[in-house]
Design a protein around this motif. Structure first.
Motif, PDB file in Angstrom:
ATOM      1  N   ASP A  20      22.845  11.110  50.642  1.00  0.00           N
ATOM      2  CA  ASP A  20      21.973  11.688  49.501  1.00  0.00           C
ATOM      3  C   ASP A  20      23.110  12.098  48.421  1.00  0.00           C
ATOM      4  O   ASP A  20      22.880  12.082  47.154  1.00  0.00           O
ATOM      5  N   ASP A  21      24.046  13.153  48.861  1.00  0.00           N
ATOM      6  CA  ASP A  21      24.867  13.718  48.099  1.00  0.00           C
ATOM      7  C   ASP A  21      25.493  12.770  47.171  1.00  0.00           C
ATOM      8  O   ASP A  21      25.629  13.042  46.055  1.00  0.00           O
ATOM      9  N   THR A  24      23.113  11.003  44.631  1.00  0.00           N
ATOM     10  CA  THR A  24      22.950  11.893  43.518  1.00  0.00           C
ATOM     11  C   THR A  24      24.127  12.036  42.440  1.00  0.00           C
ATOM     12  O   THR A  24      23.747  11.959  41.317  1.00  0.00           O
ATOM     13  N   ALA A  25      25.104  12.328  43.013  1.00  0.00           N
ATOM     14  CA  ALA A  25      26.327  12.661  42.273  1.00  0.00           C
ATOM     15  C   ALA A  25      26.471  11.187  41.270  1.00  0.00           C
ATOM     16  O   ALA A  25      26.945  11.333  40.077  1.00  0.00           O
ATOM     17  N   TYR A  26      26.119  10.106  41.833  1.00  0.00           N
ATOM     18  CA  TYR A  26      26.478   8.886  41.243  1.00  0.00           C
ATOM     19  C   TYR A  26      25.594   8.672  40.200  1.00  0.00           C
ATOM     20  O   TYR A  26      26.114   8.285  38.830  1.00  0.00           O
ATOM     21  N   ALA A  27      24.493   9.123  40.453  1.00  0.00           N
ATOM     22  CA  ALA A  27      23.380   8.934  39.282  1.00  0.00           C
ATOM     23  C   ALA A  27      23.691   9.906  38.158  1.00  0.00           C
ATOM     24  O   ALA A  27      23.489   9.585  37.108  1.00  0.00           O
ATOM     25  N   ALA A  28      24.083  11.267  38.498  1.00  0.00           N
ATOM     26  CA  ALA A  28      23.969  12.128  37.613  1.00  0.00           C
ATOM     27  C   ALA A  28      25.462  11.964  36.710  1.00  0.00           C
ATOM     28  O   ALA A  28      25.546  12.263  35.626  1.00  0.00           O
ATOM     29  N   GLY A  29      26.233  11.079  37.502  1.00  0.00           N
ATOM     30  CA  GLY A  29      27.620  10.578  36.726  1.00  0.00           C
ATOM     31  C   GLY A  29      28.522  11.843  36.873  1.00  0.00           C
ATOM     32  O   GLY A  29      29.531  11.835  35.865  1.00  0.00           O
ATOM     33  N   SER A  30      28.558  12.734  37.881  1.00  0.00           N
ATOM     34  CA  SER A  30      29.633  13.635  38.088  1.00  0.00           C
ATOM     35  C   SER A  30      30.430  13.306  39.226  1.00  0.00           C
ATOM     36  O   SER A  30      31.340  14.205  39.608  1.00  0.00           O
ATOM     37  N   LEU A  31      30.446  11.987  39.750  1.00  0.00           N
ATOM     38  CA  LEU A  31      31.294  11.393  40.702  1.00  0.00           C
ATOM     39  C   LEU A  31      32.788  10.951  40.191  1.00  0.00           C
ATOM     40  O   LEU A  31      32.657  10.384  39.128  1.00  0.00           O
ATOM     41  N   ASP A  32      33.816  11.372  41.034  1.00  0.00           N
ATOM     42  CA  ASP A  32      35.007  10.872  40.207  1.00  0.00           C
ATOM     43  C   ASP A  32      35.124   8.918  40.430  1.00  0.00           C
ATOM     44  O   ASP A  32      34.150   8.510  41.018  1.00  0.00           O
ATOM     45  N   SER A  36      32.827   6.530  42.731  1.00  0.00           N
ATOM     46  CA  SER A  36      31.964   5.851  42.110  1.00  0.00           C
ATOM     47  C   SER A  36      32.208   4.303  42.318  1.00  0.00           C
ATOM     48  O   SER A  36      31.207   3.531  42.464  1.00  0.00           O
ATOM     49  N   ARG A  52      17.583   3.315  46.785  1.00  0.00           N
ATOM     50  CA  ARG A  52      17.362   4.683  46.815  1.00  0.00           C
ATOM     51  C   ARG A  52      18.147   5.063  45.391  1.00  0.00           C
ATOM     52  O   ARG A  52      17.829   6.127  44.779  1.00  0.00           O
ATOM     53  N   MET A  56      17.079   7.487  42.295  1.00  0.00           N
ATOM     54  CA  MET A  56      17.778   8.787  41.828  1.00  0.00           C
ATOM     55  C   MET A  56      17.960   8.565  40.201  1.00  0.00           C
ATOM     56  O   MET A  56      17.777   9.481  39.480  1.00  0.00           O
TER      57      MET A  56
ATOM     58  N   ARG B  90      23.924   8.996  30.069  1.00  0.00           N
ATOM     59  CA  ARG B  90      24.808   9.365  30.974  1.00  0.00           C
ATOM     60  C   ARG B  90      26.280   8.653  30.788  1.00  0.00           C
ATOM     61  O   ARG B  90      27.388   9.109  31.026  1.00  0.00           O
ATOM     62  N   ARG B  93      28.276   9.611  28.043  1.00  0.00           N
ATOM     63  CA  ARG B  93      28.879  11.059  28.454  1.00  0.00           C
ATOM     64  C   ARG B  93      30.069  10.670  28.936  1.00  0.00           C
ATOM     65  O   ARG B  93      31.057  11.312  28.884  1.00  0.00           O
ATOM     66  N   ILE B  94      30.208   9.830  30.059  1.00  0.00           N
ATOM     67  CA  ILE B  94      31.111   9.735  30.951  1.00  0.00           C
ATOM     68  C   ILE B  94      32.407   9.138  30.400  1.00  0.00           C
ATOM     69  O   ILE B  94      33.594   9.442  30.418  1.00  0.00           O
ATOM     70  N   ARG B  98      34.724  12.082  30.479  1.00  0.00           N
ATOM     71  CA  ARG B  98      35.447  11.974  31.732  1.00  0.00           C
ATOM     72  C   ARG B  98      36.656  11.106  31.874  1.00  0.00           C
ATOM     73  O   ARG B  98      37.384  10.832  32.648  1.00  0.00           O
ATOM     74  N   ARG B 102      33.005   3.733  34.641  1.00  0.00           N
ATOM     75  CA  ARG B 102      31.972   3.931  35.637  1.00  0.00           C
ATOM     76  C   ARG B 102      31.564   2.848  36.279  1.00  0.00           C
ATOM     77  O   ARG B 102      30.755   2.001  35.968  1.00  0.00           O
ATOM     78  N   PHE B 152      22.152  17.127  37.938  1.00  0.00           N
ATOM     79  CA  PHE B 152      21.900  16.129  37.041  1.00  0.00           C
ATOM     80  C   PHE B 152      22.400  16.293  35.725  1.00  0.00           C
ATOM     81  O   PHE B 152      23.135  15.220  34.660  1.00  0.00           O
ATOM     82  N   ASP B 155      27.293  18.299  34.820  1.00  0.00           N
ATOM     83  CA  ASP B 155      28.414  17.598  35.091  1.00  0.00           C
ATOM     84  C   ASP B 155      29.274  18.347  35.683  1.00  0.00           C
ATOM     85  O   ASP B 155      30.547  18.336  35.633  1.00  0.00           O
ATOM     86  N   HIS B 158      29.283  19.208  43.259  1.00  0.00           N
ATOM     87  CA  HIS B 158      28.417  20.285  44.065  1.00  0.00           C
ATOM     88  C   HIS B 158      29.244  21.435  44.350  1.00  0.00           C
ATOM     89  O   HIS B 158      28.690  22.363  44.531  1.00  0.00           O
TER      90      HIS B 158
END
Ligand SMILES: [Zn+2]
Ligand SMILES: [Zn+2]
Lengths: 231, 192
Positions: A20-21, A24-32, A36, A52, A56, B90, B93-94, B98, B102, B152, B155, B158
Protein backbone atom coordinates in the motif's frame (compact mmCIF):
# COMPACT_ATOMS: atom_id res chain seq x y z
CA UNK A 1 -18.00 -15.35 -8.78
CA UNK A 2 -19.05 -18.65 -10.26
CA UNK A 3 -19.81 -17.15 -13.64
CA UNK A 4 -17.53 -18.65 -16.22
CA UNK A 5 -16.16 -16.11 -18.63
CA UNK A 6 -14.94 -16.75 -22.10
CA UNK A 7 -11.98 -14.48 -21.46
CA UNK A 8 -9.39 -16.41 -19.52
CA UNK A 9 -6.44 -14.50 -18.15
CA UNK A 10 -3.30 -14.80 -20.23
CA UNK A 11 -0.31 -15.97 -18.27
CA UNK A 12 -0.03 -16.32 -14.55
CA UNK A 13 -1.50 -13.73 -12.19
CA UNK A 14 1.10 -12.55 -9.66
CA UNK A 15 0.88 -13.86 -6.13
CA UNK A 16 3.17 -11.32 -4.45
CA UNK A 17 2.02 -7.73 -4.75
CA UNK A 18 2.95 -4.09 -4.30
CA UNK A 19 2.61 -2.64 -0.82
CA UNK A 20 0.00 0.00 0.00
CA UNK A 21 2.89 2.36 0.75
CA UNK A 22 4.18 2.09 -2.80
CA UNK A 23 0.76 2.37 -4.40
CA UNK A 24 -0.08 5.42 -2.29
CA UNK A 25 3.17 7.16 -3.16
CA UNK A 26 2.72 6.28 -6.84
CA UNK A 27 -0.80 7.71 -6.90
CA UNK A 28 0.34 10.80 -5.03
CA UNK A 29 3.22 11.29 -7.45
CA UNK A 30 5.85 11.38 -4.71
CA UNK A 31 7.72 8.27 -5.78
CA UNK A 32 11.09 8.54 -7.49
CA UNK A 33 11.31 7.63 -11.16
CA UNK A 34 12.95 4.22 -10.71
CA UNK A 35 10.32 3.12 -8.21
CA UNK A 36 7.57 4.53 -10.42
CA UNK A 37 8.92 2.45 -13.29
CA UNK A 38 8.81 -0.55 -11.00
CA UNK A 39 5.20 0.11 -10.02
CA UNK A 40 4.07 0.76 -13.61
CA UNK A 41 5.74 -2.47 -14.71
CA UNK A 42 3.99 -4.48 -12.03
CA UNK A 43 0.65 -2.87 -12.89
CA UNK A 44 1.12 -4.10 -16.45
CA UNK A 45 1.36 -7.65 -15.17
CA UNK A 46 -1.15 -7.52 -12.33
CA UNK A 47 -4.90 -6.90 -12.69
CA UNK A 48 -5.34 -6.95 -8.92
CA UNK A 49 -2.90 -4.12 -8.30
CA UNK A 50 -4.43 -2.18 -11.21
CA UNK A 51 -7.68 -2.18 -9.26
CA UNK A 52 -5.89 -1.07 -6.11
CA UNK A 53 -4.09 1.68 -8.05
CA UNK A 54 -7.39 2.87 -9.53
CA UNK A 55 -8.75 3.07 -6.01
CA UNK A 56 -5.78 5.18 -4.91
CA UNK A 57 -6.33 7.53 -7.85
CA UNK A 58 -9.95 7.85 -6.77
CA UNK A 59 -8.71 8.83 -3.32
CA UNK A 60 -6.71 11.59 -4.99
CA UNK A 61 -9.84 12.68 -6.85
CA UNK A 62 -11.95 12.75 -3.70
CA UNK A 63 -9.29 14.76 -1.84
CA UNK A 64 -9.02 17.19 -4.76
CA UNK A 65 -12.77 17.67 -4.77
CA UNK A 66 -12.61 18.29 -1.05
CA UNK A 67 -9.78 20.81 -0.95
CA UNK A 68 -10.46 24.44 -0.04
CA UNK A 69 -10.34 26.20 -3.43
CA UNK A 70 -8.03 29.12 -4.19
CA UNK A 71 -9.45 31.64 -6.66
CA UNK A 72 -7.91 31.71 -10.12
CA UNK A 73 -6.85 35.03 -11.60
CA UNK A 74 -9.55 37.18 -13.21
CA UNK A 75 -8.85 36.34 -16.84
CA UNK A 76 -7.99 32.69 -16.28
CA UNK A 77 -10.95 31.12 -18.02
CA UNK A 78 -10.61 33.11 -21.23
CA UNK A 79 -6.82 32.62 -21.20
CA UNK A 80 -7.33 28.87 -20.91
CA UNK A 81 -9.96 28.79 -23.64
CA UNK A 82 -7.85 30.71 -26.10
CA UNK A 83 -4.81 28.50 -25.38
CA UNK A 84 -6.94 25.38 -25.55
CA UNK A 85 -8.24 26.28 -28.98
CA UNK A 86 -4.91 27.28 -30.44
CA UNK A 87 -3.46 24.48 -32.57
CA UNK A 88 -1.79 22.06 -30.20
CA UNK A 89 1.95 22.59 -30.32
CA UNK A 90 2.45 18.92 -29.77
CA UNK A 91 2.19 17.78 -26.22
CA UNK A 92 5.50 16.01 -25.82
CA UNK A 93 4.87 12.41 -26.76
CA UNK A 94 4.59 10.84 -23.34
CA UNK A 95 8.09 9.44 -23.75
CA UNK A 96 10.52 8.91 -26.53
CA UNK A 97 10.48 5.31 -27.55
CA UNK A 98 10.27 2.89 -30.39
CA UNK A 99 7.06 3.23 -32.31
CA UNK A 100 7.22 -0.04 -34.12
CA UNK A 101 4.39 -2.44 -33.59
CA UNK A 102 5.19 -5.08 -31.04
CA UNK A 103 3.65 -8.52 -31.25
CA UNK A 104 3.86 -10.03 -27.85
CA UNK A 105 6.42 -8.65 -25.43
CA UNK A 106 8.51 -9.90 -22.54
CA UNK A 107 9.15 -6.52 -20.97
CA UNK A 108 6.26 -4.30 -19.89
CA UNK A 109 5.91 -1.20 -22.12
CA UNK A 110 7.22 1.20 -19.46
CA UNK A 111 10.50 -0.73 -19.45
CA UNK A 112 10.69 -1.07 -23.23
CA UNK A 113 10.47 2.71 -23.48
CA UNK A 114 13.60 3.12 -21.40
CA UNK A 115 15.65 0.36 -22.99
CA UNK A 116 14.34 1.08 -26.49
CA UNK A 117 13.96 -2.64 -27.07
CA UNK A 118 12.47 -5.81 -25.67
CA UNK A 119 14.28 -8.45 -23.67
CA UNK A 120 15.98 -10.00 -26.69
CA UNK A 121 17.76 -6.72 -27.47
CA UNK A 122 19.27 -6.14 -24.04
CA UNK A 123 23.07 -5.84 -23.75
CA UNK A 124 23.95 -7.70 -20.58
CA UNK A 125 27.07 -7.05 -18.56
CA UNK A 126 28.39 -10.29 -17.15
CA UNK A 127 29.43 -10.07 -13.56
CA UNK A 128 30.58 -13.60 -12.85
CA UNK A 129 28.89 -16.16 -10.69
CA UNK A 130 26.19 -16.61 -13.31
CA UNK A 131 24.92 -13.09 -12.72
CA UNK A 132 24.50 -10.38 -15.37
CA UNK A 133 23.09 -6.89 -15.07
CA UNK A 134 21.64 -4.26 -17.40
CA UNK A 135 21.09 -0.80 -15.96
CA UNK A 136 17.88 1.00 -16.98
CA UNK A 137 19.15 3.95 -19.04
CA UNK A 138 17.79 7.47 -19.09
CA UNK A 139 16.21 7.78 -15.67
CA UNK A 140 15.99 11.52 -15.17
CA UNK A 141 15.93 12.10 -11.44
CA UNK A 142 19.03 10.25 -10.28
CA UNK A 143 17.20 7.23 -8.95
CA UNK A 144 18.38 3.86 -10.13
CA UNK A 145 16.95 0.64 -11.52
CA UNK A 146 18.53 -2.34 -13.20
CA UNK A 147 17.74 -5.76 -14.50
CA UNK A 148 19.43 -8.73 -12.97
CA UNK A 149 19.79 -12.03 -14.76
CA UNK A 150 20.67 -15.11 -12.78
CA UNK A 151 21.49 -18.26 -14.71
CA UNK A 152 19.12 -21.17 -14.31
CA UNK A 153 19.85 -23.11 -11.16
CA UNK A 154 22.30 -20.58 -9.73
CA UNK A 155 21.93 -18.35 -6.71
CA UNK A 156 22.68 -14.72 -5.92
CA UNK A 157 25.17 -14.76 -3.04
CA UNK A 158 23.73 -14.49 0.44
CA UNK A 159 23.16 -10.83 1.31
CA UNK A 160 21.20 -8.41 3.38
CA UNK A 161 20.26 -4.83 2.61
CA UNK A 162 21.35 -1.44 3.84
CA UNK A 163 18.26 0.19 2.35
CA UNK A 164 15.24 -1.16 0.54
CA UNK A 165 15.43 -3.53 -2.34
CA UNK A 166 12.46 -4.01 -4.63
CA UNK A 167 12.62 -6.99 -6.94
CA UNK A 168 10.12 -8.20 -9.51
CA UNK A 169 10.48 -11.26 -11.68
CA UNK A 170 10.09 -10.70 -15.40
CA UNK A 171 11.10 -14.12 -16.68
CA UNK A 172 11.72 -17.47 -15.05
CA UNK A 173 11.39 -17.81 -11.30
CA UNK A 174 13.42 -17.85 -8.12
CA UNK A 175 12.94 -19.05 -4.60
CA UNK A 176 14.23 -17.86 -1.28
CA UNK A 177 13.15 -18.29 2.33
CA UNK A 178 10.08 -16.14 1.64
CA UNK A 179 8.76 -18.43 -1.06
CA UNK A 180 8.64 -18.81 -4.82
CA UNK A 181 8.58 -15.79 -7.11
CA UNK A 182 7.48 -16.04 -10.76
CA UNK A 183 6.62 -13.49 -13.46
CA UNK A 184 5.16 -10.35 -11.95
CA UNK A 185 5.82 -11.35 -8.35
CA UNK A 186 7.26 -8.61 -6.14
CA UNK A 187 9.62 -9.02 -3.21
CA UNK A 188 10.47 -6.15 -0.92
CA UNK A 189 13.62 -6.75 1.06
CA UNK A 190 15.11 -4.49 3.71
CA UNK A 191 17.72 -4.72 6.45
CA UNK A 192 15.71 -7.44 8.17
CA UNK A 193 15.90 -9.76 5.18
CA UNK A 194 19.01 -11.84 4.73
CA UNK A 195 18.46 -14.08 1.77
CA UNK A 196 19.94 -16.04 -1.06
CA UNK A 197 17.57 -16.02 -4.02
CA UNK A 198 18.06 -19.08 -6.20
CA UNK A 199 16.95 -19.23 -9.83
CA UNK A 200 14.88 -22.27 -10.78
CA UNK A 201 16.41 -24.86 -13.00
CA UNK A 202 15.53 -24.84 -16.68
CA UNK A 203 15.31 -21.10 -17.32
CA UNK A 204 17.38 -18.03 -16.51
CA UNK A 205 15.66 -15.77 -14.02
CA UNK A 206 15.41 -12.11 -15.00
CA UNK A 207 14.29 -9.49 -12.51
CA UNK A 208 13.79 -5.75 -12.34
CA UNK A 209 15.45 -4.37 -9.23
CA UNK A 210 15.36 -0.99 -7.53
CA UNK A 211 17.65 -0.36 -4.60
CA UNK A 212 18.11 2.79 -2.61
CA UNK A 213 21.39 1.64 -1.08
CA UNK A 214 24.03 -0.96 -1.95
CA UNK A 215 23.50 -4.51 -0.78
CA UNK A 216 25.59 -5.91 2.02
CA UNK A 217 26.95 -9.35 1.39
CA UNK A 218 26.92 -11.65 4.34
CA UNK A 219 28.42 -14.68 2.66
CA UNK A 220 31.99 -15.24 1.61
CA UNK A 221 31.58 -13.87 -1.90
CA UNK A 222 32.39 -10.28 -1.05
CA UNK A 223 33.85 -9.76 -4.49
CA UNK A 224 30.43 -9.59 -5.95
CA UNK A 225 29.81 -6.50 -3.89
CA UNK A 226 31.60 -4.54 -6.60
CA UNK A 227 28.88 -5.50 -8.96
CA UNK A 228 26.29 -3.66 -6.98
CA UNK A 229 28.41 -0.83 -5.65
CA UNK A 230 29.35 0.13 -9.21
CA UNK A 231 25.71 0.60 -10.10
CA UNK B 1 -29.86 13.57 -22.28
CA UNK B 2 -32.34 16.25 -21.33
CA UNK B 3 -31.06 16.53 -17.80
CA UNK B 4 -30.66 20.15 -16.84
CA UNK B 5 -27.60 21.03 -14.88
CA UNK B 6 -26.85 24.15 -12.98
CA UNK B 7 -23.73 25.93 -14.07
CA UNK B 8 -21.94 25.59 -10.79
CA UNK B 9 -22.60 21.89 -10.98
CA UNK B 10 -21.06 20.08 -8.08
CA UNK B 11 -22.11 16.45 -8.14
CA UNK B 12 -19.96 13.81 -9.79
CA UNK B 13 -22.77 13.00 -12.22
CA UNK B 14 -23.04 16.64 -13.22
CA UNK B 15 -19.31 16.66 -13.85
CA UNK B 16 -19.64 13.67 -16.13
CA UNK B 17 -22.40 15.36 -18.05
CA UNK B 18 -20.24 18.47 -18.46
CA UNK B 19 -17.37 16.33 -19.74
CA UNK B 20 -19.70 14.66 -22.21
CA UNK B 21 -20.78 18.01 -23.59
CA UNK B 22 -17.22 19.25 -23.86
CA UNK B 23 -16.13 16.11 -25.68
CA UNK B 24 -19.16 15.92 -27.96
CA UNK B 25 -19.67 19.56 -28.86
CA UNK B 26 -16.75 21.64 -27.52
CA UNK B 27 -19.34 23.21 -25.27
CA UNK B 28 -17.72 26.31 -23.75
CA UNK B 29 -20.47 26.90 -21.19
CA UNK B 30 -19.97 23.37 -19.93
CA UNK B 31 -16.23 23.95 -19.77
CA UNK B 32 -16.75 27.21 -17.89
CA UNK B 33 -18.79 25.34 -15.28
CA UNK B 34 -16.18 22.63 -14.95
CA UNK B 35 -13.43 25.23 -14.81
CA UNK B 36 -15.26 27.12 -12.10
CA UNK B 37 -15.27 24.04 -9.94
CA UNK B 38 -11.91 22.44 -10.67
CA UNK B 39 -9.61 25.32 -11.64
CA UNK B 40 -9.46 26.75 -8.11
CA UNK B 41 -9.09 23.26 -6.64
CA UNK B 42 -6.23 22.35 -8.93
CA UNK B 43 -4.56 25.62 -8.02
CA UNK B 44 -5.05 24.90 -4.30
CA UNK B 45 -3.60 21.42 -4.77
CA UNK B 46 -0.52 22.78 -6.53
CA UNK B 47 0.02 25.40 -3.84
CA UNK B 48 -0.28 22.81 -1.14
CA UNK B 49 2.38 20.72 -2.87
CA UNK B 50 4.81 23.62 -2.74
CA UNK B 51 4.16 25.84 -5.78
CA UNK B 52 4.15 29.61 -5.46
CA UNK B 53 0.74 31.13 -6.20
CA UNK B 54 2.06 32.37 -9.55
CA UNK B 55 3.32 29.03 -10.78
CA UNK B 56 0.29 27.24 -9.31
CA UNK B 57 -1.90 29.55 -11.39
CA UNK B 58 0.17 28.89 -14.50
CA UNK B 59 0.21 25.12 -14.01
CA UNK B 60 -3.48 25.01 -13.14
CA UNK B 61 -4.20 26.81 -16.39
CA UNK B 62 -2.05 24.33 -18.28
CA UNK B 63 -3.86 21.45 -16.60
CA UNK B 64 -7.24 22.89 -17.58
CA UNK B 65 -6.04 23.32 -21.17
CA UNK B 66 -5.32 19.60 -21.14
CA UNK B 67 -8.79 18.91 -19.75
CA UNK B 68 -10.27 20.64 -22.78
CA UNK B 69 -7.96 19.01 -25.28
CA UNK B 70 -8.15 15.51 -23.88
CA UNK B 71 -11.86 15.58 -23.08
CA UNK B 72 -12.56 12.88 -25.64
CA UNK B 73 -10.19 10.48 -23.94
CA UNK B 74 -12.06 10.74 -20.64
CA UNK B 75 -13.78 7.43 -19.98
CA UNK B 76 -16.59 7.73 -17.43
CA UNK B 77 -16.49 3.97 -16.93
CA UNK B 78 -12.92 4.14 -15.63
CA UNK B 79 -12.92 6.99 -13.16
CA UNK B 80 -14.77 10.00 -11.87
CA UNK B 81 -14.03 13.41 -13.34
CA UNK B 82 -12.29 14.61 -10.19
CA UNK B 83 -9.98 11.60 -10.36
CA UNK B 84 -9.20 12.19 -14.00
CA UNK B 85 -8.40 15.84 -13.37
CA UNK B 86 -6.37 14.92 -10.31
CA UNK B 87 -4.18 12.64 -12.43
CA UNK B 88 -3.68 15.39 -15.03
CA UNK B 89 -2.73 17.92 -12.35
CA UNK B 90 -0.46 15.44 -10.60
CA UNK B 91 1.38 14.63 -13.82
CA UNK B 92 1.77 18.35 -14.59
CA UNK B 93 3.28 18.82 -11.17
CA UNK B 94 5.69 15.93 -11.60
CA UNK B 95 6.74 17.25 -15.01
CA UNK B 96 7.31 20.74 -13.72
CA UNK B 97 8.97 20.10 -10.39
CA UNK B 98 10.46 16.66 -10.21
CA UNK B 99 12.27 16.75 -13.52
CA UNK B 100 11.31 13.20 -14.27
CA UNK B 101 8.90 11.23 -16.36
CA UNK B 102 6.19 9.37 -14.59
CA UNK B 103 6.24 5.87 -16.00
CA UNK B 104 2.70 4.65 -16.47
CA UNK B 105 1.24 1.51 -17.88
CA UNK B 106 0.04 1.34 -21.47
CA UNK B 107 -3.44 -0.16 -21.75
CA UNK B 108 -2.59 -1.46 -25.23
CA UNK B 109 0.66 -3.10 -24.18
CA UNK B 110 0.88 -6.64 -25.59
CA UNK B 111 2.56 -7.53 -22.29
CA UNK B 112 -0.52 -6.43 -20.33
CA UNK B 113 -2.01 -9.27 -18.32
CA UNK B 114 -5.73 -8.68 -18.80
CA UNK B 115 -8.27 -8.57 -16.01
CA UNK B 116 -9.42 -11.93 -14.82
CA UNK B 117 -12.75 -13.53 -15.63
CA UNK B 118 -14.69 -11.38 -13.21
CA UNK B 119 -17.75 -9.51 -14.38
CA UNK B 120 -17.16 -6.10 -15.93
CA UNK B 121 -16.94 -3.48 -13.29
CA UNK B 122 -19.83 -1.06 -13.18
CA UNK B 123 -18.96 0.36 -9.79
CA UNK B 124 -16.72 3.07 -11.27
CA UNK B 125 -19.18 3.98 -13.99
CA UNK B 126 -21.94 4.49 -11.49
CA UNK B 127 -19.79 6.59 -9.23
CA UNK B 128 -20.16 4.11 -6.39
CA UNK B 129 -16.44 3.86 -5.85
CA UNK B 130 -15.91 7.57 -5.39
CA UNK B 131 -19.01 7.82 -3.24
CA UNK B 132 -17.75 5.03 -1.00
CA UNK B 133 -14.30 6.59 -0.80
CA UNK B 134 -15.83 9.98 -0.10
CA UNK B 135 -17.77 8.48 2.81
CA UNK B 136 -14.72 6.66 4.08
CA UNK B 137 -12.58 9.81 3.98
CA UNK B 138 -15.31 11.81 5.71
CA UNK B 139 -15.42 9.38 8.61
CA UNK B 140 -11.68 8.93 9.09
CA UNK B 141 -10.27 10.03 12.41
CA UNK B 142 -8.63 13.45 11.98
CA UNK B 143 -5.11 12.17 12.37
CA UNK B 144 -5.59 9.61 9.60
CA UNK B 145 -7.33 12.07 7.27
CA UNK B 146 -4.54 14.58 7.83
CA UNK B 147 -1.90 11.97 7.05
CA UNK B 148 -3.71 10.98 3.87
CA UNK B 149 -3.83 14.61 2.71
CA UNK B 150 -0.16 15.08 3.50
CA UNK B 151 0.73 11.95 1.58
CA UNK B 152 -1.30 13.04 -1.45
CA UNK B 153 -0.71 16.76 -1.54
CA UNK B 154 2.67 17.62 -0.14
CA UNK B 155 4.99 15.82 -2.52
CA UNK B 156 6.96 14.32 0.31
CA UNK B 157 8.26 10.83 0.88
CA UNK B 158 6.80 9.15 3.93
CA UNK B 159 10.15 9.53 5.66
CA UNK B 160 10.09 13.29 5.02
CA UNK B 161 6.60 13.50 6.49
CA UNK B 162 7.92 11.69 9.53
CA UNK B 163 10.84 14.10 9.89
CA UNK B 164 8.62 17.13 9.46
CA UNK B 165 5.87 16.09 11.84
CA UNK B 166 8.23 14.60 14.39
CA UNK B 167 6.25 11.38 14.27
CA UNK B 168 8.09 8.08 14.01
CA UNK B 169 8.09 6.69 10.46
CA UNK B 170 6.15 3.68 11.72
CA UNK B 171 3.37 5.95 12.97
CA UNK B 172 3.15 7.77 9.65
CA UNK B 173 2.91 4.49 7.81
CA UNK B 174 0.44 2.91 10.19
CA UNK B 175 -1.91 5.92 10.04
CA UNK B 176 -1.83 5.71 6.28
CA UNK B 177 -2.42 2.00 6.33
CA UNK B 178 -5.36 2.37 8.69
CA UNK B 179 -6.87 5.02 6.43
CA UNK B 180 -6.40 2.88 3.35
CA UNK B 181 -7.66 -0.21 5.13
CA UNK B 182 -10.83 1.59 6.04
CA UNK B 183 -11.40 2.64 2.45
CA UNK B 184 -10.78 -0.84 1.21
CA UNK B 185 -13.33 -2.16 3.69
CA UNK B 186 -15.82 0.36 2.36
CA UNK B 187 -15.13 -0.95 -1.14
CA UNK B 188 -15.44 -4.62 -0.29
CA UNK B 189 -18.94 -4.86 -1.68
CA UNK B 190 -17.71 -3.90 -5.14
CA UNK B 191 -14.89 -6.39 -5.13
CA UNK B 192 -17.00 -9.48 -5.53
ZN1 LIG C 1 -0.09 -7.07 -7.84
ZN1 LIG D 1 18.12 -9.11 -1.92
Amino acid sequence: MSVVSAREPVGPIPQHHLSDDLLTAYAAGSLDEASSLFVASHLTLCPECRRRAAMMDEVGGVLLDDIAPVAMSAGALSAVLSRAEAPANDEPASMAGSRQTVFGADLPAPMRRYYGCDLDGIAWQRQGGGVSVATVPGIGDGSHAFMLKVEAGRAVPQHTHRGNELVMVLKGAYSDAAGRFGRGDVELADGDVDHQPKAEKGEDCICLAVTDAPLKFTGSLGWLLNVFVKM
Amino acid sequence: MCRTIVLDAATPDDHKELMRRIAAAQDKAAFAALFGHFGPRVKAYLMRSGSTPESAEELAQEAMVMVWRKAESFDPAQASVSTWIFTIARNKRIDAYRRMNRPDLDENDPALVPDGPTAPDTAYAEGQVSTAIREAVATLPDEQAEMLKKAFFEDKAHSEIAAETGLPLGTVKSRLRLAIGRMRKQLKEFEE
